[in-house]
Design a protein around this motif. Structure first.
Motif, PDB file in Angstrom:
ATOM      1  N   LEU A  24       0.848  -1.038   0.397  1.00  0.00           N
ATOM      2  CA  LEU A  24       0.000   0.003   0.400  1.00  0.00           C
ATOM      3  C   LEU A  24       0.894   1.602   0.032  1.00  0.00           C
ATOM      4  N   TRP A  25       2.436   0.941   0.877  1.00  0.00           N
ATOM      5  CA  TRP A  25       2.855   2.616   0.608  1.00  0.00           C
ATOM      6  C   TRP A  25       3.249   3.108  -0.556  1.00  0.00           C
ATOM      7  N   LEU A  26       3.871   1.865  -1.517  1.00  0.00           N
ATOM      8  CA  LEU A  26       4.050   1.596  -3.193  1.00  0.00           C
ATOM      9  C   LEU A  26       2.870   2.012  -3.150  1.00  0.00           C
ATOM     10  N   VAL A  27       2.096   2.212  -3.636  1.00  0.00           N
ATOM     11  CA  VAL A  27       1.109   2.378  -4.501  1.00  0.00           C
ATOM     12  C   VAL A  27       0.199   3.503  -3.938  1.00  0.00           C
ATOM     13  N   ARG A  28       0.908   4.598  -2.591  1.00  0.00           N
ATOM     14  CA  ARG A  28      -0.557   5.209  -2.423  1.00  0.00           C
ATOM     15  C   ARG A  28      -0.968   6.228  -3.161  1.00  0.00           C
ATOM     16  N   ASP A  29      -0.429   6.979  -3.753  1.00  0.00           N
ATOM     17  CA  ASP A  29      -0.452   7.495  -4.799  1.00  0.00           C
ATOM     18  C   ASP A  29      -1.527   7.624  -6.146  1.00  0.00           C
ATOM     19  N   ARG A  30      -1.388   5.722  -6.316  1.00  0.00           N
ATOM     20  CA  ARG A  30      -2.576   5.463  -7.258  1.00  0.00           C
ATOM     21  C   ARG A  30      -3.600   4.734  -6.609  1.00  0.00           C
ATOM     22  N   LEU A  31      -4.170   4.734  -5.567  1.00  0.00           N
ATOM     23  CA  LEU A  31      -4.797   3.350  -4.623  1.00  0.00           C
ATOM     24  C   LEU A  31      -5.975   4.721  -4.600  1.00  0.00           C
ATOM     25  N   CYS A  32      -6.624   4.348  -5.244  1.00  0.00           N
ATOM     26  CA  CYS A  32      -8.352   4.947  -5.125  1.00  0.00           C
ATOM     27  C   CYS A  32      -9.215   3.767  -5.116  1.00  0.00           C
ATOM     28  N   GLU A  33      -9.049   2.430  -5.369  1.00  0.00           N
ATOM     29  CA  GLU A  33     -10.060   1.241  -5.361  1.00  0.00           C
ATOM     30  C   GLU A  33      -9.643   0.396  -5.070  1.00  0.00           C
ATOM     31  N   VAL A  34      -9.880  -0.610  -4.529  1.00  0.00           N
ATOM     32  CA  VAL A  34      -8.864  -2.866  -4.553  1.00  0.00           C
ATOM     33  C   VAL A  34     -10.302  -2.903  -3.983  1.00  0.00           C
ATOM     34  N   ARG A  35     -10.458  -4.319  -4.991  1.00  0.00           N
ATOM     35  CA  ARG A  35     -11.403  -5.625  -5.106  1.00  0.00           C
ATOM     36  C   ARG A  35     -10.668  -6.377  -4.671  1.00  0.00           C
ATOM     37  N   ILE A  36     -11.143  -7.446  -4.002  1.00  0.00           N
ATOM     38  CA  ILE A  36     -10.777  -8.791  -3.967  1.00  0.00           C
ATOM     39  C   ILE A  36     -11.094  -9.988  -4.353  1.00  0.00           C
ATOM     40  N   ASN A  37     -11.170 -10.175  -5.009  1.00  0.00           N
ATOM     41  CA  ASN A  37     -12.596 -11.734  -5.396  1.00  0.00           C
ATOM     42  C   ASN A  37     -11.916 -13.077  -4.492  1.00  0.00           C
ATOM     43  N   ASN A  74     -11.101   8.205  -0.608  1.00  0.00           N
ATOM     44  CA  ASN A  74     -11.755   9.571  -1.074  1.00  0.00           C
ATOM     45  C   ASN A  74     -10.274  10.277  -1.746  1.00  0.00           C
ATOM     46  N   CYS A  75     -10.163  10.068  -3.324  1.00  0.00           N
ATOM     47  CA  CYS A  75      -9.169  10.225  -3.845  1.00  0.00           C
ATOM     48  C   CYS A  75      -8.767  11.914  -4.513  1.00  0.00           C
ATOM     49  N   GLU A  76      -8.115  12.362  -4.534  1.00  0.00           N
ATOM     50  CA  GLU A  76      -8.451  14.446  -4.740  1.00  0.00           C
ATOM     51  C   GLU A  76      -7.367  13.785  -6.233  1.00  0.00           C
ATOM     52  N   VAL A  77      -7.325  14.220  -7.078  1.00  0.00           N
ATOM     53  CA  VAL A  77      -7.264  15.113  -8.600  1.00  0.00           C
ATOM     54  C   VAL A  77      -5.736  16.169  -8.116  1.00  0.00           C
ATOM     55  N   LYS A  78      -4.609  15.739  -8.280  1.00  0.00           N
ATOM     56  CA  LYS A  78      -3.787  16.826  -8.093  1.00  0.00           C
ATOM     57  C   LYS A  78      -3.500  17.485  -9.500  1.00  0.00           C
ATOM     58  N   SER A  79      -3.057  18.364  -9.327  1.00  0.00           N
ATOM     59  CA  SER A  79      -3.112  20.030  -9.514  1.00  0.00           C
ATOM     60  C   SER A  79      -1.623  20.434 -10.595  1.00  0.00           C
TER      61      SER A  79
END
Length: 50
Positions: free
Chosen positions: A21-34, A45-50
């Motif tokens: 999770l630390w490695l993908v923290r900037d790209r992580l908005c949703e995780v799904r596990i089946n 809650n992800c916000e787009v950085k400008s």
């Protein structure tokens, strides 16, 4: 004795998840596990950085 191995395994799994999770923290908005017939989802809650 088995409880010791169970605790060590749990610590390794938690540590691995935290590092991943630390490695993908900037790209992580949703995780799904089946798993079998169950689906687990976590949303952030992800916000787009400008």
């Amino acid at each position: 004795m088995p409880k010791k191995y169970l605790l060590r395994g749990l610590v390794v799994v938690c540590f691995t998840l935290l590092v991943a999770l630390w490695l993908v923290r900037d790209r992580l908005c949703e995780v799904r596990i089946n798993q079998g017939g169950n689906e687990y989802a976590a949303f952030l809650n992800c916000e787009v950085k400008s």
